[in-house]
Design an enzyme around this catalytic site. Structure first.
Site, PDB file in Angstrom:
ATOM      1  CB  CYS A   1      -0.930   0.016   1.215  1.00 51.12           C
ATOM      2  SG  CYS A   1      -0.049   0.142   2.790  1.00 51.12           S
ATOM      3  CD  GLN A   2       4.580  -0.209   1.841  1.00 55.04           C
ATOM      4  OE1 GLN A   2       3.939  -0.749   0.947  1.00 55.04           O
ATOM      5  NE2 GLN A   2       5.206  -0.892   2.775  1.00 55.04           N
TER       6      GLN A   2
END
Length: 191
Positions: free
Chosen positions: A71-72
């Protein structure tokens, strides 16, 4: 049904699915060494691959692929570099989905994935799944919806490949459309 659990973390997808009695995890893909130790303790004798880039989907007979792909690249807590982030691994995810010819895909990510790059990343995920024959549906579920005291909204992407399902399980009552697009539908197990 067999599950290939990508970006496994400590095995939340597998724990939930296996607890129903209908699913069996056949492999994990997780690079974090601590998470690998937790997986080995809680799921002994299930193989763990450590780099999604090296996974050969043809090796696995999985009906379901799950994955909380990194998700970064999309998170408001990060730099939101989207597809320019070297942790953008959706392309590896869809490659494995294509190679395994799975029947279901369950993905999870942060709410930021919806509008990053003017929504093009989110649209691409759906387009990629649909090009593989999946009908897709996404929904947002906040942690507070399950009793937590914080929002922590998560996007869930569900894909059903009716072509692959009908080849293995015969005809499901109501098909993919009803089970993925109508949350009130009841479907029966097909033997």
């Amino acid at each position: 049904m067999n599950v290939l659990d990508l970006f496994s973390g400590i095995g939340g997808f597998s724990l939930g699915l296996e607890s129903t009695g209908f699913f069996k995890t056949i492999a994990f893909v997780e690079k974090d060494k601590f998470c690998q130790k937790v997986l080995q303790k809680n799921f002994p004798n299930i193989p763990i691959e450590d780099d999604v880039r090296n996974v050969k989907g043809e090796k696995y007979k999985a009906e379901i692929i799950t994955g909380g792909f990194p998700c970064q690249p999309f998170s408001v807590a990060g730099k939101r570099r989207g597809t320019d982030d070297d942790r953008f691994l959706w392309d590896e995810t869809i490659r494995i989905v294509s190679e395994t010819k799975c029947k279901w895909f369950i993905g999870e990510n942060v709410e930021g994935i919806i509008n990053i790059q003017d929504g093009m990343v989110f649209r691409q995920i759906h387009d990629d799944l649909e090009s593989e024959g999946f009908e897709t549906q996404s929904l947002i579920i906040p942690a507070s919806g399950k009793g937590a005291w914080h929002q922590r909204k998560r996007v869930w992407i569900i894909g059903c490949n009716e072509k692959n399902i009908s080849n293995t399980f015969g005809k499901l009552s109501n098909g993919c459309s009803s089970t993925t697009r109508n949350s009130n539908s009841k479907f029966s197990r097909v033997e």
